[in-house]
Design a protein around this motif. Structure first.
Motif, PDB file in Angstrom:
ATOM      1  N   UNK A  48      18.714  38.402  34.134  1.00  0.00           N
ATOM      2  CA  UNK A  48      19.516  38.064  35.305  1.00  0.00           C
ATOM      3  C   UNK A  48      20.639  39.073  35.571  1.00  0.00           C
ATOM      4  N   UNK A  49      20.670  40.188  34.840  1.00  0.00           N
ATOM      5  CA  UNK A  49      21.702  41.204  35.032  1.00  0.00           C
ATOM      6  C   UNK A  49      21.169  42.319  35.944  1.00  0.00           C
ATOM      7  N   UNK A  92      25.028  47.252  24.023  1.00  0.00           N
ATOM      8  CA  UNK A  92      26.041  46.199  24.165  1.00  0.00           C
ATOM      9  C   UNK A  92      27.252  46.742  24.919  1.00  0.00           C
ATOM     10  N   UNK A  93      27.677  47.972  24.582  1.00  0.00           N
ATOM     11  CA  UNK A  93      28.781  48.601  25.309  1.00  0.00           C
ATOM     12  C   UNK A  93      28.403  48.818  26.766  1.00  0.00           C
ATOM     13  N   UNK A  94      27.157  49.217  26.994  1.00  0.00           N
ATOM     14  CA  UNK A  94      26.679  49.427  28.364  1.00  0.00           C
ATOM     15  C   UNK A  94      26.760  48.130  29.160  1.00  0.00           C
ATOM     16  N   UNK A  95      26.362  47.035  28.537  1.00  0.00           N
ATOM     17  CA  UNK A  95      26.414  45.732  29.209  1.00  0.00           C
ATOM     18  C   UNK A  95      27.847  45.355  29.581  1.00  0.00           C
ATOM     19  N   UNK A  96      28.770  45.505  28.616  1.00  0.00           N
ATOM     20  CA  UNK A  96      30.171  45.139  28.852  1.00  0.00           C
ATOM     21  C   UNK A  96      30.800  46.031  29.920  1.00  0.00           C
ATOM     22  N   UNK A  97      30.504  47.327  29.855  1.00  0.00           N
ATOM     23  CA  UNK A  97      31.105  48.257  30.806  1.00  0.00           C
ATOM     24  C   UNK A  97      30.576  48.010  32.215  1.00  0.00           C
ATOM     25  N   UNK A  98      29.285  47.755  32.340  1.00  0.00           N
ATOM     26  CA  UNK A  98      28.697  47.484  33.655  1.00  0.00           C
ATOM     27  C   UNK A  98      29.323  46.236  34.271  1.00  0.00           C
ATOM     28  N   UNK A  99      29.570  45.231  33.443  1.00  0.00           N
ATOM     29  CA  UNK A  99      30.199  44.001  33.947  1.00  0.00           C
ATOM     30  C   UNK A  99      31.623  44.270  34.410  1.00  0.00           C
ATOM     31  N   UNK A 121      26.644  48.779  40.972  1.00  0.00           N
ATOM     32  CA  UNK A 121      26.820  49.156  39.564  1.00  0.00           C
ATOM     33  C   UNK A 121      25.773  48.417  38.748  1.00  0.00           C
ATOM     34  N   UNK A 122      25.039  49.129  37.931  1.00  0.00           N
ATOM     35  CA  UNK A 122      23.974  48.490  37.161  1.00  0.00           C
ATOM     36  C   UNK A 122      23.805  49.190  35.817  1.00  0.00           C
TER      37      UNK A 122
END
Length: 434
Positions: free
Chosen positions: A279-280, A253-260, A270-271
Motif C-alpha cells: 500500500x506504499x 527501512x531507511x528508504x521507507x522512513x525517508x520517503x514517508x 515521492x516514492x
C-alpha cells in the motif's frame, strides 16, 4: 629525496632499504623531524601514505632501552588485524635489536597477557578497550611511558572508543603524543583536546597523477542525520530545478522512513523503489519511475538495488554513502556515450568523511564543498558521555556506609593493602622461581 634526509640511524636506513623503501614518503619528510624532536603531532594522510612506517621509525629512533618493567610506548589501534600488522612492521624494521613488543587485543584471558607484561615490555600495541581493561586491573603500568600513539584515529572514533583513549592518555601523564588519521573532524578534535595542548597538525594529500572524469559533484558537510533530512526538504522544495531526482540511502527501512517524511499531497510525487508494503507509493521497476511524469523523487536503497540505468536523471543525491566506494563511483563516472548533464550531491557527516576521502583518492581530486543554505535548520547533536576535565569528584569519607549492621573489623582481619593484578602476577612468579 633520500632516506638520509630523515636523519635516521644507519641500521634503520639499512632496514628500510632491505624492506624496499628507497625514498621517504611525503608524510615522513614533513613529520619526522618534529617526532624525533619530541613534539606532539597530529598527522593526516590517506591510506597508503606511510603513516604507520612514520611512527615505527620515530619510535625505534627515540626508544631508550632500560630494564624497566613498564612499557615505554603504547600504540592504540582499531582492531586485532591492525595490531598484528603494526607488530609485523616493528619486527621488519628492528632486525638485530633486542625489542620486546606485545599485542593486547582481547582474544584470550587477561592473566596470560598480564604475565607477559610483568616480564618487561618495551612496546604495547593494543585496542583501546583491552588496554583500558588491563590498566584498570592494575596490569598495565603507564608510569614510564615515553610515547603515546593513536593510529587510525578516525576508525577508533567511528567505533566509539574515544573514552578509553582519553582515560589512558590522561593516566599516562607527561609524554609525547602522536595521532595518525585519514581525516580530521570535530569529533576527533574533541578527543585530542582532552590530552593534547599544543599539537602540530600536518596534512598530506596524494591523489596521484591521473584524474577520473565524473559528473559534477558537490559535497554537503552536515552535523547529523536530522540535518540531512532538513537539507533534503530544503533542496527538494524547488520542484522546477529538482524535477527528477534519485535519492540513495543504505537500507530499505531507511528508504521507507525517508520517503514517508518527504511525502506530499500529490500522488506518486515521492516514492520508493521496491516498497516494503503493497500500500506504499513505489515502483518495482526503475524504468517505470523514469517514464512516469508525475513521479519526481525516488528513494533507492543501496542494498539489493543492483545496477540501474541512471541515464536521463539530472540529479543524484547520496543521502547516505554506500559501504563500497565502487557502488558510488559507477554512478558518478561520466559516460561519454550519454552526454546528459548530471549533478551528484553527497550529504556527509563527520563519520562519513573517511568514505568521502577514499572516493576522492579514487577520482584523483577533492569534491567541491557546497555552502549550506542560510535558512537550513541545523539540528543539535546529542552529546555523548565522555571524559570531562571539569567534572567534580566526590570526596570519599571515612564514615561507614549503611545501617546498624555495620561493625568495625578486628585489627587482625583488617586489609590495608590493595595489590593490582600485575603485582600479584609478580609475587606469584617470585614464589615459583624464588
Amino acid at each position: 629525496m633520500s632516506l638520509d634526509k630523515l636523519k635516521l640511524s644507519k641500521p634503520l636506513v639499512t632496514a628500510m632499504t632491505d624492506a624496499g623503501y628507497l625514498t621517504p614518503k611525503e608524510i615522513q619528510a614533513k613529520t619526522m623531524s618534529r617526532i624525533l624532536g619530541g613534539q606532539d603531532v597530529i598527522a593526516v594522510g590517506p591510506e597508503g601514505s606511510g603513516k604507520t612506517t612514520t611512527y615505527v621509525l620515530g619510535v625505534l629512533m627515540r626508544l631508550k632501552y632500560t630494564k624497566d618493567d613498564a612499557p615505554k610506548v603504547l600504540i592504540l589501534v582499531a582492531d586485532q588485524e591492525r595490531a598484528i600488522a603494526v607488530i609485523d612492521q616493528f619486527v621488519s624494521l628492528s632486525k638485530n635489536r633486542d625489542l620486546n613488543i606485545v599485542g593486547l587485543y582481547g582474544t584470550g584471558g587477561m592473566e596470560a597477557e598480564i604475565n607477559e607484561l610483568v616480564l618487561g615490555i618495551d612496546i604495547v600495541v593494543a585496542t583501546p578497550t583491552r588496554a583500558r581493561a588491563i590498566y584498570l586491573k592494575l596490569g598495565l603500568n603507564l608510569s614510564k611511558l615515553q610515547t603515546f600513539i593513536v593510529d587510525d584515529a578516525e576508525l577508533i572514533i567511528k567505533q566509539g572508543m574515544q573514552l578509553p583513549v582519553c582515560e589512558l592518555a590522561r593516566s599516562a601523564g607527561k609524554c609525547q603524543h602522536l595521532v595518525f588519521t585519514e581525516v580530521i573532524h570535530e569529533k576527533l578534535t574533541k578527543m585530542t583536546d582532552q590530552f593534547m595542548s599544543f599539537a602540530t597538525t600536518l596534512e598530506v594529500e596524494d591523489f596521484g597523477d591521473t584524474q577520473t572524469e565524473t559528473v559534477e559533484q558537490l559535497l554537503y558537510h552536515v552535523p547529523n542525520y536530522k540535518t540531512k533530512v532538513n537539507l533534503l526538504h530544503n533542496l527538494l522544495r524547488d520542484s522546477e530545478v529538482f524535477d527528477k531526482v534519485v535519492v540513495f540511502v543504505n537500507s530499505r527501512l531507511t528508504a521507507q522512513k525517508l520517503a514517508k517524511s518527504l511525502s506530499t499531497p500529490h500522488e506518486m510525487e515521492v516514492s520508493m523503489l521496491r516498497p516494503l508494503h503493497f500500500d506504499e507509493d513505489g515502483f518495482d521497476n526503475f524504468e517505470d519511475f523514469k517514464e512516469t511524469p508525475e513521479a519526481r523523487v525516488l528513494v533507492v536503497a543501496n542494498e539489493g538495488a543492483g545496477s540501474l540505468d541512471l541515464s536521463g536523471i539530472p540529479f543524484l543525491i547520496h543521502f547516505e554513502l554506500p559501504e563500497e566506494k565502487e557502488t558510488y563511483l559507477t554512478r558518478v563516472i561520466k559516460n561519454k556515450e550519454i552526454p546528459t548533464e548530471v549533478v551528484a550531491l553527497t550529504f556527509a557527516t563527520d563519520m562519513e568523511l573517511l568514505q568521502v576521502k577514499k572516493i576522492e583518492q579514487s577520482i584523483g581530486r577533492k569534491l567541491e564543498l557546497a555552502e549550506l543554505p542560510e535558512e537550513l535548520v541545523a539540528e543539535k547533536t546529542l552529546r555523548t558521555k565522555g571524559l570531562d576535565k571539569n567534572r567534580p569528584v566526590k570526596e570519599k569519607t571515612d564514615e561507614p556506609v549503611g545501617g546498624g549492621a555495620y561493625h568495625e573489623k578486628k585489627e587482625s582481619n583488617s586489609k590495608n593493602y590493595n595489590y593490582g593484578i600485575g603485582q600479584k602476577a609478580k609475587m606469584t612468579m617470585k614464589k615459583k622461581h624464588g
